[in-house]
Design a protein around this motif. Structure first.
Motif, PDB file in Angstrom:
ATOM      1  N   ALA A   1       0.842  -1.216   0.000  1.00  0.00           N
ATOM      2  CA  ALA A   1       0.000   0.000   0.000  1.00  0.00           C
ATOM      3  C   ALA A   1       0.870   1.255   0.000  1.00  0.00           C
ATOM      4  CB  ALA A   1      -0.924  -0.011   1.221  1.00  0.00           C
ATOM      5  N   ILE A   2       1.927   1.231   0.809  1.00  0.00           N
ATOM      6  CA  ILE A   2       2.852   2.373   0.841  1.00  0.00           C
ATOM      7  C   ILE A   2       3.495   2.563  -0.523  1.00  0.00           C
ATOM      8  CG2 ILE A   2       5.034   3.220   1.807  1.00  0.00           C
ATOM      9  CD1 ILE A   2       4.243   1.818   4.443  1.00  0.00           C
ATOM     10  N   PHE A   3       3.914   1.452  -1.124  1.00  0.00           N
ATOM     11  CA  PHE A   3       4.540   1.519  -2.449  1.00  0.00           C
ATOM     12  C   PHE A   3       3.580   2.107  -3.478  1.00  0.00           C
ATOM     13  CE2 PHE A   3       4.617  -0.593  -6.599  1.00  0.00           C
ATOM     14  CZ  PHE A   3       5.797  -0.062  -7.101  1.00  0.00           C
ATOM     15  N   ASN A   4       2.310   1.695  -3.436  1.00  0.00           N
ATOM     16  CA  ASN A   4       1.337   2.204  -4.410  1.00  0.00           C
ATOM     17  C   ASN A   4       1.207   3.726  -4.300  1.00  0.00           C
ATOM     18  OD1 ASN A   4       0.748  -0.271  -5.556  1.00  0.00           O
ATOM     19  ND2 ASN A   4      -0.887  -0.726  -4.089  1.00  0.00           N
ATOM     20  N   GLU A   5       1.241   4.233  -3.065  1.00  0.00           N
ATOM     21  CA  GLU A   5       1.182   5.683  -2.872  1.00  0.00           C
ATOM     22  C   GLU A   5       2.430   6.346  -3.441  1.00  0.00           C
ATOM     23  OE1 GLU A   5       1.914   9.496  -1.602  1.00  0.00           O
ATOM     24  OE2 GLU A   5       3.095   7.895  -0.698  1.00  0.00           O
ATOM     25  N   ILE A   6       3.583   5.734  -3.179  1.00  0.00           N
ATOM     26  CA  ILE A   6       4.857   6.277  -3.669  1.00  0.00           C
ATOM     27  C   ILE A   6       4.893   6.246  -5.192  1.00  0.00           C
ATOM     28  CG2 ILE A   6       7.357   5.879  -3.777  1.00  0.00           C
ATOM     29  CD1 ILE A   6       7.118   4.748  -0.891  1.00  0.00           C
ATOM     30  N   ASN A   7       4.512   5.124  -5.763  1.00  0.00           N
ATOM     31  CA  ASN A   7       4.630   4.932  -7.215  1.00  0.00           C
ATOM     32  C   ASN A   7       3.665   5.820  -7.994  1.00  0.00           C
ATOM     33  OD1 ASN A   7       6.079   3.481  -9.259  1.00  0.00           O
ATOM     34  ND2 ASN A   7       4.183   2.381  -9.719  1.00  0.00           N
ATOM     35  N   ASN A   8       2.566   6.187  -7.349  1.00  0.00           N
ATOM     36  CA  ASN A   8       1.583   7.058  -8.010  1.00  0.00           C
ATOM     37  C   ASN A   8       1.682   8.506  -7.515  1.00  0.00           C
ATOM     38  OD1 ASN A   8       0.284   4.941  -9.533  1.00  0.00           O
ATOM     39  ND2 ASN A   8      -0.560   4.225  -7.594  1.00  0.00           N
ATOM     40  N   ARG A   9       2.858   8.840  -6.990  1.00  0.00           N
ATOM     41  CA  ARG A   9       3.055  10.158  -6.374  1.00  0.00           C
ATOM     42  C   ARG A   9       2.789  11.282  -7.364  1.00  0.00           C
ATOM     43  NH1 ARG A   9       6.673  11.082  -1.373  1.00  0.00           N
ATOM     44  NH2 ARG A   9       4.859   9.880  -0.742  1.00  0.00           N
ATOM     45  N   SER A  10       1.972  12.232  -6.944  1.00  0.00           N
ATOM     46  CA  SER A  10       1.654  13.385  -7.787  1.00  0.00           C
ATOM     47  C   SER A  10       2.781  14.407  -7.704  1.00  0.00           C
ATOM     48  CB  SER A  10       0.349  14.037  -7.330  1.00  0.00           C
ATOM     49  OG  SER A  10       0.519  14.628  -6.048  1.00  0.00           O
ATOM     50  N   SER A  11       2.789  15.335  -8.638  1.00  0.00           N
ATOM     51  CA  SER A  11       3.813  16.379  -8.621  1.00  0.00           C
ATOM     52  C   SER A  11       3.677  17.252  -7.377  1.00  0.00           C
ATOM     53  CB  SER A  11       3.714  17.241  -9.888  1.00  0.00           C
ATOM     54  OG  SER A  11       2.432  17.837  -9.998  1.00  0.00           O
ATOM     55  N   ASN A  12       2.437  17.539  -6.960  1.00  0.00           N
ATOM     56  CA  ASN A  12       2.231  18.366  -5.769  1.00  0.00           C
ATOM     57  C   ASN A  12       2.807  17.692  -4.526  1.00  0.00           C
ATOM     58  OD1 ASN A  12       0.949  20.402  -7.163  1.00  0.00           O
ATOM     59  ND2 ASN A  12      -1.113  19.662  -6.713  1.00  0.00           N
ATOM     60  N   LYS A  13       2.564  16.388  -4.422  1.00  0.00           N
ATOM     61  CA  LYS A  13       3.070  15.633  -3.262  1.00  0.00           C
ATOM     62  C   LYS A  13       4.594  15.595  -3.280  1.00  0.00           C
ATOM     63  CE  LYS A  13       2.032  12.890   0.278  1.00  0.00           C
ATOM     64  NZ  LYS A  13       1.237  13.344   1.427  1.00  0.00           N
ATOM     65  N   ALA A  14       5.178  15.432  -4.458  1.00  0.00           N
ATOM     66  CA  ALA A  14       6.635  15.390  -4.581  1.00  0.00           C
ATOM     67  C   ALA A  14       7.253  16.731  -4.201  1.00  0.00           C
ATOM     68  CB  ALA A  14       7.033  14.997  -6.003  1.00  0.00           C
ATOM     69  N   TRP A  15       6.649  17.822  -4.654  1.00  0.00           N
ATOM     70  CA  TRP A  15       7.176  19.147  -4.308  1.00  0.00           C
ATOM     71  C   TRP A  15       7.019  19.432  -2.821  1.00  0.00           C
ATOM     72  CZ3 TRP A  15      10.561  21.897  -6.708  1.00  0.00           C
ATOM     73  CH2 TRP A  15      10.663  21.856  -8.099  1.00  0.00           C
ATOM     74  N   GLU A  16       5.920  18.972  -2.216  1.00  0.00           N
ATOM     75  CA  GLU A  16       5.755  19.111  -0.762  1.00  0.00           C
ATOM     76  C   GLU A  16       6.871  18.365  -0.037  1.00  0.00           C
ATOM     77  OE1 GLU A  16       1.930  17.763   0.513  1.00  0.00           O
ATOM     78  OE2 GLU A  16       0.849  19.135  -0.816  1.00  0.00           O
ATOM     79  N   ASP A  17       7.182  17.190  -0.534  1.00  0.00           N
ATOM     80  CA  ASP A  17       8.263  16.382   0.031  1.00  0.00           C
ATOM     81  C   ASP A  17       9.586  17.140  -0.072  1.00  0.00           C
ATOM     82  OD1 ASP A  17       9.562  14.222   1.121  1.00  0.00           O
ATOM     83  OD2 ASP A  17       9.504  12.989  -0.692  1.00  0.00           O
ATOM     84  N   PHE A  18       9.814  17.760  -1.217  1.00  0.00           N
ATOM     85  CA  PHE A  18      11.039  18.539  -1.434  1.00  0.00           C
ATOM     86  C   PHE A  18      11.128  19.710  -0.459  1.00  0.00           C
ATOM     87  CE2 PHE A  18      13.011  22.246  -3.487  1.00  0.00           C
ATOM     88  CZ  PHE A  18      14.280  21.748  -3.749  1.00  0.00           C
ATOM     89  N   GLU A  19      10.010  20.420  -0.272  1.00  0.00           N
ATOM     90  CA  GLU A  19      10.002  21.586   0.612  1.00  0.00           C
ATOM     91  C   GLU A  19      10.298  21.198   2.056  1.00  0.00           C
ATOM     92  OE1 GLU A  19       6.370  23.724   0.154  1.00  0.00           O
ATOM     93  OE2 GLU A  19       6.664  24.073  -1.984  1.00  0.00           O
ATOM     94  N   LYS A  20       9.849  20.010   2.464  1.00  0.00           N
ATOM     95  CA  LYS A  20      10.054  19.572   3.848  1.00  0.00           C
ATOM     96  C   LYS A  20      11.500  19.169   4.111  1.00  0.00           C
ATOM     97  CE  LYS A  20       5.324  17.947   4.574  1.00  0.00           C
ATOM     98  NZ  LYS A  20       4.444  16.754   4.642  1.00  0.00           N
ATOM     99  N   ASN A  21      12.142  18.580   3.138  1.00  0.00           N
ATOM    100  CA  ASN A  21      13.517  18.108   3.354  1.00  0.00           C
ATOM    101  C   ASN A  21      14.293  18.121   2.051  1.00  0.00           C
ATOM    102  OD1 ASN A  21      15.847  17.031   4.360  1.00  0.00           O
ATOM    103  ND2 ASN A  21      14.974  15.081   4.979  1.00  0.00           N
ATOM    104  N   SER A  22      14.607  19.317   1.587  1.00  0.00           N
ATOM    105  CA  SER A  22      15.340  19.435   0.323  1.00  0.00           C
ATOM    106  C   SER A  22      16.734  18.842   0.416  1.00  0.00           C
ATOM    107  CB  SER A  22      15.422  20.901  -0.102  1.00  0.00           C
ATOM    108  OG  SER A  22      16.106  21.667   0.863  1.00  0.00           O
ATOM    109  N   VAL A  23      17.308  18.826   1.631  1.00  0.00           N
ATOM    110  CA  VAL A  23      18.668  18.296   1.807  1.00  0.00           C
ATOM    111  C   VAL A  23      18.767  16.867   1.306  1.00  0.00           C
ATOM    112  CG1 VAL A  23      20.372  17.591   3.535  1.00  0.00           C
ATOM    113  CG2 VAL A  23      19.290  19.827   3.703  1.00  0.00           C
ATOM    114  N   SER A  24      17.789  16.034   1.650  1.00  0.00           N
ATOM    115  CA  SER A  24      17.843  14.631   1.232  1.00  0.00           C
ATOM    116  C   SER A  24      17.735  14.512  -0.287  1.00  0.00           C
ATOM    117  CB  SER A  24      16.728  13.817   1.903  1.00  0.00           C
ATOM    118  OG  SER A  24      15.459  14.358   1.592  1.00  0.00           O
ATOM    119  N   PHE A  25      16.982  15.408  -0.925  1.00  0.00           N
ATOM    120  CA  PHE A  25      16.873  15.404  -2.388  1.00  0.00           C
ATOM    121  C   PHE A  25      18.222  15.714  -3.013  1.00  0.00           C
ATOM    122  CE2 PHE A  25      12.465  15.349  -1.522  1.00  0.00           C
ATOM    123  CZ  PHE A  25      11.774  15.071  -2.695  1.00  0.00           C
TER     124      PHE A  25
END
Length: 718
Positions: A222-246
């Protein structure tokens, strides 16, 4: 009917359904593993597409005639007839297609391809892609999505691998055991052993339905399905929270893209190889290190007695804390930090925020009790240069790490503070000096510091000071002095660097503050630290002086914002000839621009005081790259608008924002409330400007802050 003739413990359809169910789970787990492993390649492809686009941008205005610059006899007319008018048109064309053009041929195609490929290679070296939320192109977004998938996918990859490996073989054996007797006739003619094996296999699959394996497998799928279907908005939110890891992932996969492909980080090869071998455990560090920061920690641990001179904003403090954590994981228990009194609070806050280590100050009237507690219990003790004189350590005591921040404070070998530090350094197994002040042009000061750290190197470079900018000198000091500039390691860092400068109240400030609160004077309470009778006792003013001095050393100018006119008047008096006239509501607009024009021409270290309402509207102050806010505002948008006067198009330097704050005052209460409001906003509010503007503290909450402060202060004396 078949069960009536044969005593079989399961039905055919039930067994088929059970096998199908478990096959589906194991196949999905395998798909998760294969797909996540493929994310690495997706990042490679996405980053190459982005680089390719940037290369084509450069080439789109370069005429095709440039391929014939060295008079290779290439038939430009033929290329143009086929639509190749610029280098961009032909940059990534295949040799086969080029040679197929009538009048070109294989020899000329080779010459064209060789020339263009060399142009691409040289251009790629110059391209440094800027990744930020202000630049969400399709190519950058595709890259952000790929990295987000990989970053989150690898968190479950090992778990899925373990589940697959531990169950795949035994499940297939169970499937086979059941399939041997699955049909009616197979069951009749099966051996007793096969029937027992099938029954055991069926029961095993049945039990597995309610097992930890089954639940975990479904959870990770289930976690993988969320990751694999990640939207651009969700990805950018992820980037904003921890750009260092990116950026760390991108550095690992395609360091050339960020301009961080120097694997030696400017050090001599032999020294770099020695440092690279270090392998340290950072468990207990509550933040993600950039690759250059990890390298800095390895340098500190490898060389043991060093001066870290990284430019302001590169995270010297977090590298020091990470060093402590690595040593803690090897059994070290005691760490000591010596720094200016104005940043003791910052150190304690940063240690607690970024690590599992305990931190407390050895400072003030009860410093001896605090010292005894630290000696018994360990942790990170933080003291100032003056209090260092009172720290007496047992003769047999060994200090795993002594950190000296703002080490240029001990540049004079005869000063008491220098003597105090040198005495404590005799107890230290490792010694870390830190300063953001560039010492290349103050070689005598550098040598004085190196003499404390590694005297043999100081002796070696004595008389070589005139070669300070030469490679031979840099190589000699590389084992002890390490400085990196932002341009060398952080080309992708957002241009805005914000920090909270927490100050501890001294007795004079505390008396003035409590008097203001108990009289119910909110505005005077907000002027905490600035409202002392003698400004020499203001911790905020003293911290401001240090910030301005650092800015001067870095070739920067400073704008100082406050809501209060009398605070701005104090700021102007402190810096005298190095301060401009303040910008405030009563100053005509024309004069305001004249002040800014004068500020633009002023030297580094110049201060421009400005009322935050007046200086935050309608003005462009790009010549300032350091912003100081004297007290928190009730409306964050007021601060953001003021900051944007310096942080805007045309600004060529990274902008540092310092918020001056006092612990256990209305400053802290206001910041806590605004933080809580911002968290709620991030979770629920839409992204409209109106919603952002709505984050502010209302009058009821302001009254509540004052009531709570009055109660707290009264409780102290009763």
């Amino acid at each position: 009917m078949e069960e009536a003739f044969v005593a079989r413990p399961f039905k055919t359809n039930d067994a088929k359904w059970l096998i199908s169910k478990h096959k589906e789970i194991i196949d999905k787990l395998n798909n998760v593993i294969v797909t996540i492993n493929g994310y690495y390649r997706q990042i490679e492809i996405a980053s190459e597409k982005l680089i390719k686009k940037e290369v084509l941008k450069v080439f789109k205005d370069i005429p095709i005639e440039e391929v014939n610059r060295d008079k290779k006899g290439i038939r430009i007319r033929v290329l143009k007839e086929h639509g190749y008018n610029t280098i961009a048109d032909i940059a990534y064309e295949s040799k086969k297609i080029i040679s197929s053009m009538y009048g070109i041929g294989e020899v000329q195609a080779n010459a064209i391809k060789t020339t263009v490929d060399e142009m691409i290679l040289q251009t790629r070296k110059q391209i440094k892609v800027k990744i930020s939320t202000d630049n969400k192109t399709k190519e950058i977004t595709d890259l952000i999505i790929s990295i987000s998938k990989y970053k989150n996918g690898i968190l479950i990859l090992d778990k899925c691998n373990d589940l697959f490996k531990s169950h795949n073989k035994i499940l297939n054996e169970a499937f086979n055991d059941i399939n041997k007797v699955l049909s009616f006739f197979k069951w009749i003619f099966a051996s007793k052993k096969d029937k027992l094996n099938a029954e055991d296999a069926y029961n095993y699959l049945l039990d597995l339905n309610d097992s930890e394996y089954f639940n975990d497998a479904n959870l990770y799928i289930a976690i993988f399905n969320e990751i694999n279907n990640r939207s651009s908005n969700k990805a950018w939110e992820d980037f904003e929270k921890n750009s260092v890891s990116f950026f760390n992932i991108l550095e690992e996969i395609n360091p050339e893209m960020l301009g961080n492909d120097d694997t030696l980080y400017g050090l001599p090869q032999e020294l770099a190889l020695k440092i690279k071998e270090g392998n340290y455990n950072f468990n207990g560090l509550h933040c993600t290190l950039r690759r250059y920061q990890t390298w800095g920690v390895k340098y500190i641990l490898s060389q043991e007695r060093v001066l870290l001179g990284d430019e302001m904003g590169l995270g010297k403090t977090v590298q020091a804390i990470a060093t402590m954590v690595a040593l803690y994981n090897e059994g070290a228990t005691h760490f000591l930090v010596i720094c200016p009194a104005s940043i003791i609070i910052n150190w304690i806050r940063e240690v607690k925020k970024m690590s599992i280590l305990y931190a407390d100050e050895i400072h003030g009237y009860d410093r001896l009790d605090e010292l005894d507690y630290w000696l018994i219990n360990g942790g990170v003790a933080v003291t100032n240069y003056e209090s260092a004189h009172h720290i007496k350590l047992p003769d047999n005591f060994r200090l795993p790490l002594l950190v000296v921040d703002e080490a240029h404070y001990i540049k004079n070998p005869h000063a008491k503070r220098t003597i105090n530090v040198k005495k404590l350094s005799t107890y230290a197994d490792r010694l870390l000096f830190m300063t953001g002040t560039p010492l290349e042009n103050k070689v005598d000061e550098m040598v004085n510091l190196i003499r404390i750290l590694q005297p043999q190197i100081a002796t070696k470079i004595k008389g070589m000071e005139f070669l300070s900018s030469a490679p031979i000198f840099q190589n000699e000091i590389a084992p002890v002095y390490y400085r990196r500039k932002r341009a060398d390691v952080l080309m992708e860092l957002p241009e805005l660097i914000e920090s909270q400068e927490w100050c501890a109240l001294n007795i004079e400030e505390e008396i003035a503050y409590e008097k203001a609160v108990l009289s119910g004077n909110l505005q005077e309470a907000r002027r905490v630290s600035w409202n002392v009778d003698n400004i020499l006792f203001s911790s905020k003013a003293n911290r401001l002086k240090e910030i301005v001095e650092d800015a001067k050393e870095e070739g920067r100018k400073v704008i100082v914002y406050s809501f209060f006119l009398n605070t701005l008047s104090i700021v102007k008096d402190i810096f005298k000839n190095n301060s401009m006239d303040s910008i405030q509501g009563s100053v005509p607009i024309r004069r305001r621009q004249e002040i800014i024009d004068e500020f633009d021409k002023a030297p580094a270290g110049t201060v421009l005081p400005a009322q935050i309402q007046s200086g935050g509207t309608g003005l462009n102050i790009q010549s300032a790259s350091v912003v100081v806010i004297c007290e928190p505002q009730f409306k964050p948008s007021t601060e953001k608008q003021a900051i944007s006067r310096a942080y805007r198009m045309g600004q060529t330097r990274n902008v540092h924002v310092h918020r001056l704050l006092c612990e256990n005052t209305v400053d802290e209460r206001i910041m806590d409330i605004l933080y809580d409001k911002d968290i709620i906003f991030q979770a629920f509010a839409d992204e409209s400007v109106a919603a952002k503007e709505a984050i502010e503290i209302d009058m009821n909450k302001i009254a509540q802050i004052m009531d709570e402060e009055i109660k707290r202060i009264n409780a102290k004396y009763h």
